[in-house]
Write an enzyme that holds these catalytic residues in place. Structure first.
Site, PDB file in Angstrom:
ATOM      1  N   ARG A 194      26.468 -50.022 -65.956  1.00 42.63           N
ATOM      2  CA  ARG A 194      25.625 -51.189 -65.645  1.00 42.63           C
ATOM      3  C   ARG A 194      25.568 -52.140 -66.839  1.00 42.63           C
ATOM      4  O   ARG A 194      25.581 -53.359 -66.674  1.00 42.63           O
ATOM      5  CB  ARG A 194      24.230 -50.741 -65.229  1.00 42.63           C
ATOM      6  N   LYS A 216      12.282 -47.489 -61.183  1.00 45.84           N
ATOM      7  CA  LYS A 216      12.777 -47.717 -62.549  1.00 45.84           C
ATOM      8  C   LYS A 216      12.314 -49.072 -63.071  1.00 45.84           C
ATOM      9  O   LYS A 216      11.831 -49.178 -64.201  1.00 45.84           O
ATOM     10  CB  LYS A 216      14.302 -47.627 -62.569  1.00 45.84           C
ATOM     11  N   ALA A 268      18.182 -50.413 -61.061  1.00 47.47           N
ATOM     12  CA  ALA A 268      19.329 -50.210 -60.179  1.00 47.47           C
ATOM     13  C   ALA A 268      19.578 -48.727 -59.984  1.00 47.47           C
ATOM     14  O   ALA A 268      19.242 -47.912 -60.838  1.00 47.47           O
ATOM     15  CB  ALA A 268      20.569 -50.871 -60.776  1.00 47.47           C
ATOM     16  N   ASP A 269      20.175 -48.397 -58.852  1.00 45.27           N
ATOM     17  CA  ASP A 269      20.588 -47.028 -58.587  1.00 45.27           C
ATOM     18  C   ASP A 269      21.631 -47.049 -57.492  1.00 45.27           C
ATOM     19  O   ASP A 269      21.763 -48.024 -56.769  1.00 45.27           O
ATOM     20  CB  ASP A 269      19.408 -46.150 -58.169  1.00 45.27           C
ATOM     21  N   GLN A 270      22.364 -46.000 -57.409  1.00 45.41           N
ATOM     22  CA  GLN A 270      23.296 -45.834 -56.313  1.00 45.41           C
ATOM     23  C   GLN A 270      23.316 -44.358 -55.949  1.00 45.41           C
ATOM     24  O   GLN A 270      22.966 -43.500 -56.759  1.00 45.41           O
ATOM     25  CB  GLN A 270      24.715 -46.311 -56.659  1.00 45.41           C
TER      26      GLN A 270
END
Length: 95
Positions: free
Chosen positions: A18, A61, A77-79
């Site tokens: 990121r 977050k 952000a995350d996935q």
């Protein structure tokens, strides 16, 4: 909050990928990993779709960092990865 070219940008993640993405588009930002316990959130939100779970993680977050920096713009952000009904966690380190 009005966002200007002088608004501090914070990435609420220690993710090197990121960070690289933000650098590649020319953004200046600080890195403040959130410390959010992802396992607890995944367990709490397992009734949600995988997309909704990822959004909840990203939101947690961002919120955990933004409270201490109200004048900054915080990115969370995350996935998540799945195949059928199986959700895969982060890969381990291979030697």
């Amino acid at each position: 909050m009005a966002v200007t070219c002088h608004t501090q940008l914070i990435l609420a993640s220690g993710s090197l990928i990121r960070q690289q993405m933000l650098k590649e588009v020319g953004l200046r930002f600080s890195v403040l990993p959130s410390g959010v316990d992802e396992d607890i959130l995944k367990t709490t939100n397992k009734h949600l779709s995988i997309g909704e779970q990822a959004v909840k993680l990203a939101e947690a977050k961002a919120l955990s960092v933004s409270g201490a920096h109200p004048d900054a713009l915080t990115i969370g952000a995350d996935q998540m990865c799945s195949l059928g009904d199986e959700i895969f966690d982060k890969p381990g380190k291979y030697e």
